[in-house]
Enzyme design. Structure first.
Site, short mmCIF file in Angstrom:
data_model
loop_
_atom_site.label_atom_id
_atom_site.label_comp_id
_atom_site.label_asym_id
_atom_site.label_seq_id
_atom_site.Cartn_x
_atom_site.Cartn_y
_atom_site.Cartn_z
N CYS A 1 -34.95 -83.95 -17.84
CA CYS A 1 -35.37 -84.15 -16.79
C CYS A 1 -34.47 -85.74 -16.30
CB CYS A 1 -37.45 -85.08 -16.23
SG CYS A 1 -37.35 -83.49 -16.33
N HIS B 1 -35.46 -87.23 -24.09
CA HIS B 1 -36.22 -87.41 -22.50
C HIS B 1 -35.64 -88.49 -21.28
CE1 HIS B 1 -40.78 -86.02 -22.99
NE2 HIS B 1 -40.08 -86.59 -24.73
#
Length: 404
Positions: A251, A195
């Site tokens: 991301c 993440h």
């Protein structure tokens, strides 16, 4: 933090089988001889597109035999391919003081790699493919680029050994290990799959007011790791001529190492205002570098205090240049200005960048930076919406051969 809903399955397209079938540790590993024509110079302005890339080389010869942790020490000539990186100091130019230089790595020295893959087992926002990304990348580095297993640190949350868990403490310790004692022409490699997100920027150094962060497996207790800290640990200490290659499968990873030059297939997206930085005293000229004295190399920037108002209290923070005389480059698959909606889409593309990098390099290991950027874009476009970015600590001649 944008949750990645699910990991796309790679199916038979992922080159998993190819890893085991490879008998030869160094297919087509070589430095072409210099180009017969002068390099094209289409990069001075952000508006300019790339010049046409040179024709693909006719392939180098194959390699047999290996030394642990070092690449082959002879390179067969490949005719008509991209030029190998220059070995002498290169000027930053564009308003930087005379003598403010960087140096490309020939990547002929020691090799170390740190790979971090986090699936966040049993946590909200669990991911599926991150550990697999790291397995694929470590195998590729080992078989094709001479990174010995004993010179790799792999942190994944499926390991029993507590020291191999991707906790914040272990990640920071491993980052220090990666860059410790690095010498010119070494080739360090960093891969993160997990993440990523953004957090409001406190020191005013990000254009969009956000810092990019990565989330260790224990982030709920220990917190995240900010791009400024990754830059301070892994970029700042490096001498000229040390390569650090980073790949982020996450991301908001567009500026995760806080590198000031950003290139896309369209041309240069971002570059620092070196004249302004020089005026602020941020670019200390490294005269010891010109004399070849590597000992005086460590402090490349003179700190410069800048006032910032936070509520009523004014506080001082050190502003430093993000440029570096070392050879730091980063491949990532997202842009700094992505909206959260785009990021939701890109969020499903965890693993996209490392997969596309390996796939493009397997098809042709002898590409220039701009050719590789285009090849990676082509691979990504078959499955993903993201576009690749190449960031660097120094201005890049994108027509040079990509070595690692």
């Amino acid at each position: 933090m944008h949750h990645h809903h699910q990991q796309p399955s790679y199916g038979s397209g992922y080159p998993g089988q190819a890893y085991r079938q490879q008998q030869n540790p160094y297919p087509q590993y070589g430095h072409p001889s210099p180009q017969p024509y002068p390099p094209q110079n289409g990069y001075s302005h952000p508006s300019s597109g790339y010049p046409p890339s040179p024709a693909p080389p006719n392939g180098g010869q194959m390699y047999h035999g290996r030394q642990p942790s070092y690449p082959p020490n002879q390179y067969p000539p490949a005719h008509g391919g991209p030029t190998a990186p220059p070995t002498n100091p290169q000027a930053f130019g564009h308003g930087a003081p005379q003598g403010y230089n960087f140096q490309y790595s020939r990547c002929t020295g020691k090799r170390k790699a740190l790979l971090i893959g986090i699936n966040y087992f049993g946590q909200k926002g669990q991911l599926r493919g991150c550990i697999n990304d790291v397995k694929n990348m470590s195998t590729y580095l080992n078989q094709n680029f001479g990174y010995a297993r004993e010179d790799m640190v792999i942190l994944t949350d499926d390991q029993q050994n507590p020291m191999s868990q991707p906790t914040k403490a272990n990640i920071l310790r491993a980052m220090h290990w990666l860059v410790k004692d690095a010498q010119p022409n070494d080739s360090l490699f960093f891969h993160y799959s997990g993440h990523g997100g953004q957090t409001p920027d406190l020191d005013g150094d990000e254009d969009d007011g956000y810092d990019e962060v990565i989330y260790p497996v224990d982030f709920r207790v220990a917190g995240h790791i900010v791009d400024d800290e990754m830059h301070r640990i892994m970029v700042k200490p490096l001498q000229p001529g040390v390569r650090l290659t980073a790949i982020f499968d996450s991301c908001h990873s567009g500026s995760a190492l806080d590198l000031p030059y950003i290139y896309s297939t369209q041309g240069i997206l971002k570059e620092p205002n070196l004249a302004k930085e020089a005026g602020q005293g941020l670019l200390g000229v490294i005269s010891s570098y010109a004399r070849g004295d590597m000992g005086g190399m460590m402090s490349t920037a003179v700190g410069f205090l800048k006032k910032a108002a936070k509520g009523d209290e004014a506080y001082q923070r050190t502003k430093q240049t993000k440029t570096s005389p070392a050879d730091v480059i980063m491949w990532s698959g997202s842009k700094d200005d992505q909206t959260s909606q785009d990021a939701q889409i890109a969020g499903q593309a965890t693993g996209a960048m490392s997969w596309a990098f390996i796939t493009a390099m397997r098809k042709n290991p002898q590409q220039s930076y701009v050719q590789l950027l285009n090849s990676i874009r082509d691979e990504l476009s078959t499955r993903y919406t993201q576009k690749p970015q190449l960031s660097s600590s120094h201005p890049l001649d994108v027509n040079l051969l990509y070595v690692m």
